[in-house]
Design a protein around this motif. Structure first.
Motif, mmCIF file in Angstrom:
data_model
loop_
_atom_site.group_PDB
_atom_site.id
_atom_site.type_symbol
_atom_site.label_atom_id
_atom_site.label_comp_id
_atom_site.label_asym_id
_atom_site.label_seq_id
_atom_site.Cartn_x
_atom_site.Cartn_y
_atom_site.Cartn_z
ATOM 1 N N ASP A 56 0.805 -1.221 0.000
ATOM 2 C CA ASP A 56 0.000 0.000 0.000
ATOM 3 C C ASP A 56 0.837 1.270 0.000
ATOM 4 O OD1 ASP A 56 -2.399 -1.455 0.110
ATOM 5 O OD2 ASP A 56 -2.245 -1.649 2.297
ATOM 6 N N ASP A 57 1.929 1.266 0.739
ATOM 7 C CA ASP A 57 2.701 2.498 0.919
ATOM 8 C C ASP A 57 3.634 2.794 -0.247
ATOM 9 O OD1 ASP A 57 1.475 2.835 3.349
ATOM 10 O OD2 ASP A 57 3.098 1.867 4.473
ATOM 11 N N VAL A 58 4.027 1.752 -0.988
ATOM 12 C CA VAL A 58 4.941 1.911 -2.120
ATOM 13 C C VAL A 58 4.307 1.275 -3.351
ATOM 14 C CG1 VAL A 58 7.236 1.423 -3.047
ATOM 15 C CG2 VAL A 58 6.950 1.835 -0.592
ATOM 16 N N GLN A 59 4.358 1.976 -4.461
ATOM 17 C CA GLN A 59 3.903 1.445 -5.733
ATOM 18 C C GLN A 59 5.034 1.619 -6.746
ATOM 19 O OE1 GLN A 59 0.072 0.308 -6.462
ATOM 20 N NE2 GLN A 59 1.136 -0.368 -4.590
ATOM 21 N N VAL A 60 5.103 0.692 -7.689
ATOM 22 C CA VAL A 60 6.194 0.693 -8.672
ATOM 23 C C VAL A 60 5.631 0.967 -10.054
ATOM 24 C CG1 VAL A 60 8.084 -0.637 -9.675
ATOM 25 C CG2 VAL A 60 7.451 -0.985 -7.281
ATOM 26 N N ALA A 61 6.248 1.913 -10.754
ATOM 27 C CA ALA A 61 5.918 2.186 -12.152
ATOM 28 C C ALA A 61 7.010 1.550 -13.001
ATOM 29 C CB ALA A 61 5.837 3.687 -12.410
ATOM 30 N N PRO A 110 23.360 0.936 3.579
ATOM 31 C CA PRO A 110 22.510 1.846 4.360
ATOM 32 C C PRO A 110 21.060 1.392 4.480
ATOM 33 C CG PRO A 110 23.912 3.089 2.868
ATOM 34 C CD PRO A 110 24.046 1.653 2.488
ATOM 35 N N PHE A 111 20.643 0.476 3.618
ATOM 36 C CA PHE A 111 19.264 0.002 3.634
ATOM 37 C C PHE A 111 19.135 -1.379 4.268
ATOM 38 C CE2 PHE A 111 20.305 2.359 -0.284
ATOM 39 C CZ PHE A 111 19.710 3.565 0.061
ATOM 40 N N GLY A 112 20.231 -1.882 4.840
ATOM 41 C CA GLY A 112 20.202 -3.147 5.548
ATOM 42 C C GLY A 112 20.176 -4.373 4.656
ATOM 43 N N LEU A 113 20.384 -4.208 3.366
ATOM 44 C CA LEU A 113 20.290 -5.353 2.465
ATOM 45 C C LEU A 113 21.488 -6.288 2.576
ATOM 46 C CD1 LEU A 113 18.743 -3.667 -0.709
ATOM 47 C CD2 LEU A 113 17.596 -4.963 1.090
ATOM 48 N N ASP A 114 22.590 -5.802 3.148
ATOM 49 C CA ASP A 114 23.745 -6.667 3.351
ATOM 50 C C ASP A 114 23.457 -7.773 4.358
ATOM 51 O OD1 ASP A 114 23.601 -4.354 5.074
ATOM 52 O OD2 ASP A 114 25.494 -4.989 5.967
ATOM 53 N N GLU A 115 22.406 -7.599 5.173
ATOM 54 C CA GLU A 115 22.035 -8.618 6.148
ATOM 55 C C GLU A 115 21.550 -9.901 5.475
ATOM 56 O OE1 GLU A 115 18.974 -6.709 8.330
ATOM 57 O OE2 GLU A 115 20.290 -5.201 9.245
ATOM 58 N N LEU A 116 21.232 -9.817 4.190
ATOM 59 C CA LEU A 116 20.682 -10.964 3.479
ATOM 60 C C LEU A 116 21.753 -11.925 2.962
ATOM 61 C CD1 LEU A 116 17.984 -9.064 1.360
ATOM 62 C CD2 LEU A 116 17.604 -10.415 3.424
ATOM 63 N N GLU A 117 23.009 -11.628 3.173
ATOM 64 C CA GLU A 117 24.088 -12.434 2.595
ATOM 65 C C GLU A 117 23.938 -13.931 2.843
ATOM 66 O OE1 GLU A 117 28.985 -12.792 2.565
ATOM 67 O OE2 GLU A 117 28.011 -11.209 3.720
ATOM 68 N N PRO A 118 23.576 -14.380 4.060
ATOM 69 C CA PRO A 118 23.475 -15.839 4.273
ATOM 70 C C PRO A 118 22.370 -16.507 3.463
ATOM 71 C CG PRO A 118 23.632 -14.654 6.373
ATOM 72 C CD PRO A 118 23.380 -13.628 5.307
ATOM 73 N N GLU A 308 22.685 6.069 -8.391
ATOM 74 C CA GLU A 308 22.975 7.341 -7.737
ATOM 75 C C GLU A 308 21.917 8.357 -8.172
ATOM 76 O OE1 GLU A 308 24.989 8.666 -5.529
ATOM 77 O OE2 GLU A 308 25.832 6.704 -5.070
ATOM 78 N N GLY A 309 21.444 9.140 -7.224
ATOM 79 C CA GLY A 309 20.442 10.144 -7.545
ATOM 80 C C GLY A 309 19.020 9.656 -7.489
ATOM 81 N N ALA A 310 18.809 8.383 -7.143
ATOM 82 C CA ALA A 310 17.441 7.879 -7.027
ATOM 83 C C ALA A 310 16.698 8.678 -5.963
ATOM 84 C CB ALA A 310 17.458 6.399 -6.659
ATOM 85 N N GLU A 311 15.495 9.130 -6.285
ATOM 86 C CA GLU A 311 14.756 10.015 -5.390
ATOM 87 C C GLU A 311 14.210 9.291 -4.171
ATOM 88 O OE1 GLU A 311 11.068 13.267 -5.558
ATOM 89 O OE2 GLU A 311 11.648 12.145 -7.355
ATOM 90 N N HIS A 312 13.860 8.029 -4.338
ATOM 91 C CA HIS A 312 13.235 7.286 -3.243
ATOM 92 C C HIS A 312 13.990 5.980 -3.015
ATOM 93 C CE1 HIS A 312 9.923 10.106 -3.071
ATOM 94 N NE2 HIS A 312 9.762 9.967 -4.380
ATOM 95 N N ALA A 313 15.217 6.105 -2.538
ATOM 96 C CA ALA A 313 16.069 4.936 -2.372
ATOM 97 C C ALA A 313 15.559 3.987 -1.294
ATOM 98 C CB ALA A 313 17.495 5.370 -2.063
ATOM 99 N N GLU A 314 15.013 4.505 -0.220
ATOM 100 C CA GLU A 314 14.490 3.635 0.837
ATOM 101 C C GLU A 314 13.371 2.753 0.300
ATOM 102 O OE1 GLU A 314 15.347 2.991 3.851
ATOM 103 O OE2 GLU A 314 16.783 4.578 4.388
ATOM 104 N N GLU A 315 12.449 3.364 -0.431
ATOM 105 C CA GLU A 315 11.344 2.603 -1.008
ATOM 106 C C GLU A 315 11.841 1.645 -2.089
ATOM 107 O OE1 GLU A 315 9.759 6.268 0.871
ATOM 108 O OE2 GLU A 315 11.408 5.835 -0.500
ATOM 109 N N ALA A 316 12.853 2.082 -2.829
ATOM 110 C CA ALA A 316 13.453 1.209 -3.841
ATOM 111 C C ALA A 316 14.041 -0.032 -3.187
ATOM 112 C CB ALA A 316 14.529 1.968 -4.609
ATOM 113 N N ALA A 317 14.688 0.156 -2.033
ATOM 114 C CA ALA A 317 15.264 -0.983 -1.315
ATOM 115 C C ALA A 317 14.187 -1.945 -0.853
ATOM 116 C CB ALA A 317 16.082 -0.486 -0.128
#
Length: 432
Positions: A56-61, A110-118, A308-317
């Protein structure tokens, strides 16, 4: 890998990621945040549709761009430089180092995605964790397998080869039994496939472990592969030409080309070009070089990155995490895309899902073959910093070298020398 060469670049990108700006996506302050996703991969729209239906909070075009090397990557580079970066992009593994060295994508820590390595195979993670920083999240991979005409193999009394020596022996037997047939078509337009074959044999075209770029196109494993395929070509045991172009498709239709080397995604191509052959194919792990040995390589696949320059990087993550790890994402594209998920959890549900959604794949043994191949990919492989140019040059060189004995080895040496010169010209520290 890449630790000494790319670490400085990655650190700069990590700092830059704290000041995100630009981009064209957004919202009106009341509705969900809308992010843009650029890709050309089959199933991307279905993936986005499923995400949008469950969030609901994020939509992708979704915006379809040309295939990466056909203009899509240029579009991405230009958009970042012009301050109009999308929020998420697809990047294939060979091209990712170029995105990192030219500072087109930002690190994902910065978005915590490195935690997914295992949750990913080590070798797949290494393809995106460059210079000590995670530059993209693996989406799908291409553990290389052998597709073969199971119906004709059974009719002719052949067994799927488990070694390259058996592959040649079967090719010789086929030529003797059916003079109009050959074992396969050697794709003269596919540098990535030849790279996978060299990778499987233990080659290391690029090596940065010394702190310098080392480039070799004529190491022992690569030479072994070149000589092997040259011998098959010279003895008319395989044909040579562009894969899936008219002559090759006709041979597949007529049953005069019996095998294909590819990734799991190749099954979708086979079904598109020869749909009438549903139920005729089988899949097994790639033949090994040694009896009892097991080794594969990656051929294809892609990752998801935040420019680089993505406006909504948190939502992109958030979208990247879902696309690369959720079983729902696998289910969304199963009917149109047979790519093998990089995520270990997704891979567990991929097999039954792909067979249920795609009748062409049912009974092919692709899930088992792909899983076995994915578990045996040689991790000691690096890509160069400009594989778009590198692959184009390799196709040019090898195409002209296939018409004479030793021509393929000569072409690889020319490719090696030209690649070294190009990297030096661009300011890279190249040894040798």
């Amino acid at each position: 890998m890449f630790q000494r060469i790319l670490a400085a670049v990655a650190a700069a990108l990590l700092l830059a990621s704290c000041g995100i700006g630009g981009g064209a996506s957004g919202n009106d302050g009341d509705g969900p945040t809308v992010i843009t996703y650029w890709s050309w991969i089959s199933g991307s729209q279905e993936l986005v549709d499923r995400f949008n239906a469950t969030h609901d909070d994020v939509q992708v075009a979704f915006e379809r761009v040309p295939a990466g090397t056909a203009g899509g990557y240029s579009n991405m580079f230009n958009a970042v430089r012009a301050g109009r970066a999308p929020d998420v992009v697809t990047v294939e593994y060979p091209q990712l180092p170029g995105f990192v060295t030219q500072r087109v994508v930002q690190p994902l820590e910065p978005f915590g995605l490195d935690e997914l390595e295992p949750e990913f195979p080590d070798w797949a993670w290494q393809q995106t964790a460059l210079g000590g920083r995670l530059s993209a999240l693996p989406l799908n991979i291409g553990p290389t397998v052998l597709f073969y005409r199971a119906d004709l193999f059974e009719e002719y009394g052949y067994q799927p080869p488990t070694t390259w020596a058996e592959y040649r022996a079967t090719a010789e037997r086929l030529r003797a039994d059916h003079p109009d047939a050959t074992m396969t078509n050697f794709g003269s337009n596919d540098a990535a496939l030849f790279a996978a074959l060299a990778w499987q044999a233990g080659a290391e075209w690029y090596d940065t472990s010394s702190g310098h770029w080392q480039v070799s196109g004529v190491d022992e494993p690569t030479t072994r592969v070149a000589e092997y395929w040259e011998s098959l070509i010279a003895d008319d045991l395989v044909t040579v030409g562009p894969t899936f172009e008219e002559q090759h498709v006709t041979a597949l239709q007529e049953g005069t080309s019996l095998t294909l080397i590819g990734g799991p995604w190749t099954a979708a191509n086979i079904s598109r070009f020869v749909p009438e052959l549903a139920g005729a194919w089988g899949a097994v792990p790639l033949p090994a070089w040694e009896e009892g040995g097991a080794a594969s390589a990656n051929y294809g696949g892609s990752s998801l990155a935040i420019p680089e320059g993505a406006e909504h990087a948190e939502e992109a993550a958030e979208f990247i995490r879902w696309a690369a790890t959720s079983p729902e994402a696998v289910d969304a594209i199963a009917g149109v895309n047979t790519s093998y998920p990089a995520h270990l959890g997704q891979a567990e549900v991929w097999g039954p899902g792909i067979e249920a959604a795609n009748p062409f794949v049912a009974g092919m043994n692709l899930p088992d073959a792909a899983a076995e191949a994915a578990a045996t990919v040689d991790p000691d492989w690096e890509w160069g910093p400009d594989m778009t140019v590198g692959f184009a040059r390799l196709v040019d060189e090898t195409t002209t070298g296939l018409d004479r004995p030793g021509g393929l080895a000569d072409a690889l040496r020319r490719w090696q020398d030209a690649t070294r010169a190009q990297l030096r010209q661009r300011g890279f520290d190249v040894s040798g």
